[in-house]
Structure formats: C-alpha cells, structure tokens
Design a protein around this motif. Sequence first.
Motif, PDB file in Angstrom:
ATOM      1  N   LEU A   1      15.054  95.640  11.412  1.00  0.00           N
ATOM      2  CA  LEU A   1      13.698  95.333  10.964  1.00  0.00           C
ATOM      3  C   LEU A   1      13.702  94.659   9.597  1.00  0.00           C
ATOM      4  O   LEU A   1      12.752  94.765   8.823  1.00  0.00           O
ATOM      5  CB  LEU A   1      12.870  96.621  10.899  1.00  0.00           C
ATOM      6  N   SER A   2      14.787  93.940   9.287  1.00  0.00           N
ATOM      7  CA  SER A   2      14.916  93.318   7.971  1.00  0.00           C
ATOM      8  C   SER A   2      13.875  92.238   7.706  1.00  0.00           C
ATOM      9  O   SER A   2      13.610  91.884   6.550  1.00  0.00           O
ATOM     10  CB  SER A   2      16.321  92.713   7.809  1.00  0.00           C
ATOM     11  N   SER A   3      13.255  91.720   8.766  1.00  0.00           N
ATOM     12  CA  SER A   3      12.196  90.719   8.576  1.00  0.00           C
ATOM     13  C   SER A   3      11.007  91.305   7.820  1.00  0.00           C
ATOM     14  O   SER A   3      10.137  90.568   7.346  1.00  0.00           O
ATOM     15  CB  SER A   3      11.745  90.156   9.921  1.00  0.00           C
ATOM     16  N   SER A   4      10.963  92.631   7.687  1.00  0.00           N
ATOM     17  CA  SER A   4       9.894  93.277   6.907  1.00  0.00           C
ATOM     18  C   SER A   4       9.902  92.810   5.459  1.00  0.00           C
ATOM     19  O   SER A   4       8.852  92.769   4.806  1.00  0.00           O
ATOM     20  CB  SER A   4      10.057  94.800   6.936  1.00  0.00           C
ATOM     21  N   TYR A   5      11.078  92.470   4.945  1.00  0.00           N
ATOM     22  CA  TYR A   5      11.169  92.015   3.556  1.00  0.00           C
ATOM     23  C   TYR A   5      10.333  90.752   3.332  1.00  0.00           C
ATOM     24  O   TYR A   5       9.729  90.579   2.267  1.00  0.00           O
ATOM     25  CB  TYR A   5      12.623  91.750   3.180  1.00  0.00           C
ATOM     26  N   GLU A   6      10.305  89.875   4.318  1.00  0.00           N
ATOM     27  CA  GLU A   6       9.524  88.645   4.178  1.00  0.00           C
ATOM     28  C   GLU A   6       8.035  88.968   4.061  1.00  0.00           C
ATOM     29  O   GLU A   6       7.305  88.309   3.308  1.00  0.00           O
ATOM     30  CB  GLU A   6       9.772  87.733   5.377  1.00  0.00           C
ATOM     31  N   ILE A   7       7.582  89.962   4.813  1.00  0.00           N
ATOM     32  CA  ILE A   7       6.180  90.367   4.756  1.00  0.00           C
ATOM     33  C   ILE A   7       5.841  90.891   3.363  1.00  0.00           C
ATOM     34  O   ILE A   7       4.846  90.497   2.751  1.00  0.00           O
ATOM     35  CB  ILE A   7       5.864  91.448   5.808  1.00  0.00           C
ATOM     36  N   VAL A   8       6.694  91.767   2.855  1.00  0.00           N
ATOM     37  CA  VAL A   8       6.450  92.348   1.533  1.00  0.00           C
ATOM     38  C   VAL A   8       6.483  91.276   0.453  1.00  0.00           C
ATOM     39  O   VAL A   8       5.626  91.246  -0.445  1.00  0.00           O
ATOM     40  CB  VAL A   8       7.487  93.455   1.238  1.00  0.00           C
ATOM     41  N   GLU A   9       7.449  90.370   0.534  1.00  0.00           N
ATOM     42  CA  GLU A   9       7.575  89.334  -0.490  1.00  0.00           C
ATOM     43  C   GLU A   9       6.407  88.353  -0.471  1.00  0.00           C
ATOM     44  O   GLU A   9       6.093  87.731  -1.483  1.00  0.00           O
ATOM     45  CB  GLU A   9       8.897  88.575  -0.318  1.00  0.00           C
ATOM     46  N   SER A  10       5.746  88.211   0.687  1.00  0.00           N
ATOM     47  CA  SER A  10       4.586  87.317   0.744  1.00  0.00           C
ATOM     48  C   SER A  10       3.449  87.828  -0.135  1.00  0.00           C
ATOM     49  O   SER A  10       2.563  87.067  -0.528  1.00  0.00           O
ATOM     50  CB  SER A  10       4.103  87.173   2.195  1.00  0.00           C
TER      51      SER A  10
END
Length: 523
Positions: A76-85
């Motif tokens: 679920l590492s794509s979660s980082y992109e959500i947080v960074e947005s």
Amino acid sequence: MYIFRGLIFPSLICLWCLTGLGDGARILASISIPSYSHQVAYRTIWKELAKRGHDIVLLTTDPMEGHFDNIRQINLSSSYEIVESFKLSTLISSDASRNIWKFMQLGVLSMSEAHRHQLLHPEVQALIHNSSEHFDLLMVEVVFPLHMGFIERFKVPVIGLSSLDAASAVHGLMGNEDNPIIHPQLGFDLPPSPTILDRTVSVLFNGLINIYGLFVVNPMMDEIIQQVFGKDSKPITELMKEVDMLFINVNPVLHPIRAVTPNTIMFGGGTHVDTVPKPLPEGIRKFLDDATQGAIYFSLGSNVKSNLIRDELRQVFIETFKELPFKILWKFENEELPNKPDNVMIQKWVPQADVLRHPNIKVFITQCGLQSMEEAIMNHIPLIGLPFFADQPANAIMMHNKGFGVHLDHTKLTKEKFKETIMEVINNPKYKQRSVEIADLLTDVEMTGLEKVVWWTEYVIRNKGAKLLRNPIRDLPFYQYYLLDVIGFVGVLSFIVIFGTVKISLLIYRLVRQMIVKKPKKN
C-alpha cells in the motif's frame, strides 16, 4: 530400536507443539499509517508469528524486502502519494509545533484519503469481496483505526496495535486510566511540576481533542467505512468496542506509569531492534571507519524532512558541523546539500540500527521518535533531541529528565548553543553511562516484549477472543463512570434532608417562641 523409537516420537510431538505448527492460525494484519517508523515497530512480530506456523496477510505501506514463508504482503505504498498531495511533510518539517490545529486538520484529511485509497486498493477489495476468504484474528493499528471495518466482514477477534502510546480515547475505551494531568494528549507537553494553569490547559486541550474526534474525525471514518463495507456498517465508536486486546509500544522505564487492564499489553523496550547486525554499505562503512576522532549520526526520521526544514535552521546545522572535529553522517533527502562541509556525508536513506552499532558513533542527533530512541539506547549512544511534532516533544523531555541526552528547541537554536551541546554530550561521560543504565533496565525483564506479544496473540487465537479480560468500566455510560448520577442523587437527597431539617427546625422554633412569648390574660 524400540527404546530409540520411544524417545524420538515424544520428542517430535514436543517439537511440533513448541513451534506451533499444529495450530497455525490465519491472521489479517493491517498497519495503515504511511510512516516507516510505524511499520518497522512490528516487523519482528510478523516474522516470529510466521515462524511459529501462522499464516499472515499483511497490509503495509512499507513492505519488507525479500521473501518470508507464511507472510503475504499487500503493498500500500501508494498511500504516500496521497499524503504528500496534502503537503503534510512540508508542514511537519516547518512549523507543525507552532500550528498544531492546522497540523491536526491537515493530518486528518490526508489520513482519511490515504485510508480510503488503501481500502479501495484492488488486492484489498479482493479480500473483502472473496466470500471464501476467512481469518482467525484481525490485528489493526489504532492510530487512525479505519481498517476496523474488517471486523464485521470477517467476524473475528481483534487486537489493536500502536507503535507508540495509544491516544487518550483508546485508553478510555479499554478501561485504562485516562488522566489528562498524568497522561496528557499526544502533542501536549506538561513540565515535571505543572502549575494550576498548565493543568487547566491540559484538561481543556484534552476535552477539545475528544470533541474534535467525536464530531469531526469519527464522521469522516464512518463515511469511508460505509462506502467500503456497506451502508449498514457499524460506526467506528461501536467497532472500537469490539477490540479484545491492545498492544502498545510502551515501557515503564521510558513512559509514565499508567494503570492498565489485563488486556493492555506493553511491549516497548527495543522489541523491533534486530539482534543480528548487518554489514553497512561500503561507502558509509568507510566513512565511519575513517572517523578517527569520532562520528555523529544526524537524522530527523522518516516524517521530518531535512530538505524541507527552514533555511535558517539548516544553515545553523551546516555552520555548526563545519566547526566540529568529527565526521557527520546526515540523513538528507536530496542528492545535493549546498555549502556541505567536507566532514559531512549525506545519504537519502541510512540503515540506522546498524549505523548506531558502529564503535565510532559518539552521539545521535534525533527528532526523538520512539523507535530511534530505543535503537540508540540499546547501543548505548547518548542523544541530542530536536523534536518537531506528535510524541517527539514529550519523548525529548523524558530523555532530558532521565539524563541520557539533552533536549533542544529547534525554533530557538543558535550555532553557539548547538555546538556547545554537542561537545557537552560527547565529552561528558555521564550521558553515555546513563544510556547504559537505561538499556540495562529495559532488558531486565521476566519476558521480552516480543515474547509477550506472541504469547498473548496466540492466547486470543486459542480462546477466540479475550472478553474474559474485558474491563466492565467499558460498558458503563459516561455519567456512571464518573459517578455523576451518584453525586447527583446524594446531592439532591442531601438538599432534601437539609432543606427539610431547616424547615422543621424553623417551624419548631416559631412554635416554641410563640409559647414562650405568649402572656396569660389578666382577669
């Protein structure tokens, strides 16, 4: 031959029981916060449970490298992109400590969307909608417990997990002591001897956080749970009541004593630290080996980014390091650091635990994340704390008070103060000696944190829950828990008795007075 067989057969049975292969359970584990420090706290636990024959499906934002028998990782590492947005790292690294409400609002929004993204991930959706899928146990991080929605889907016992101390509301749900003076909310720091004003502010802050959670955060989570698991899903407040046990990364050596129920297990004290050292990357190894006068390791962790901190603060670091006789290994997120001194090496990622094992490391300059502090203590490295947010300020104050490091305020830091502190901690042996003493206390236990977690996990599996250990306080309404009904009843009863006594006394007084002052008539 008969005797030989008679010995072998019982031995095999014992080995089978000890390894747990005979009753391996199927576990769904979900560590949903996109933060490496949250993930690494549990890795030894997953490996040990898998080694004992349990089959684990692990939802994680930071998958472990390599293959592990009995562990299936859902990335679920794509979660980082959500947080960074939401630019959360920028806020954390710049002024989160000075704008706590903005940090909370942005944190809640970013975490809500990251968790929505996780639960809608194709592999997670496949788990949810596969009617033949089953589990014997659910282990879920409670920091932002949206994944508690799995409770209704799989109808299994639940263990809550926290890589630091749990929030006040979680302790309250477990029936643990929840006093805002002894245990203030994460992010709020009380001095060792708080004044009446300090205590009042702590109580008000605690109340505001709970109100914010009740009326803002919980409705957000309920909306996502209903979107993913169905409109008839229970609200998060009801789901949290289903938690059988709570595992928290707390140790009384490092944290204030708290009265907890038997279903709250403290596993802190370096549980996550791998006891088997790994060789350092060649460049880092050579750099540290060549540090004949000693080396300093500097890292602000995985959430605070050195490339995003204030320019003036970064310049204080650079100018200070330039004047030191030591080599400095700095975890820095960019390829280049303008004006980098010759005695500084920057690395985007550092195998921290193994670096702290290097004999030339003299001090660790840290943001005071709990896992980082534990790794330093276990390697007898004194600390200099530069906390930014969450539990870091409280950890730094604790470290300072216990004497194995020094706490600095990064918002007021000067080159002179920074250099003076570094030289003091390196040259004064009391800091290192105190870290040795703290490490000895952490390891002087009847059972390691890992052993406790594994034993109690298997207890919940064997008994299909731990409702026997449930504190009856959890089922009491608010007014009964705080004895408000009893206080009200006694107050009303006392008022009636006192009021009645006064009225009767006055009536008797008037009657007596009339009898005394009344004169007989003359003939």
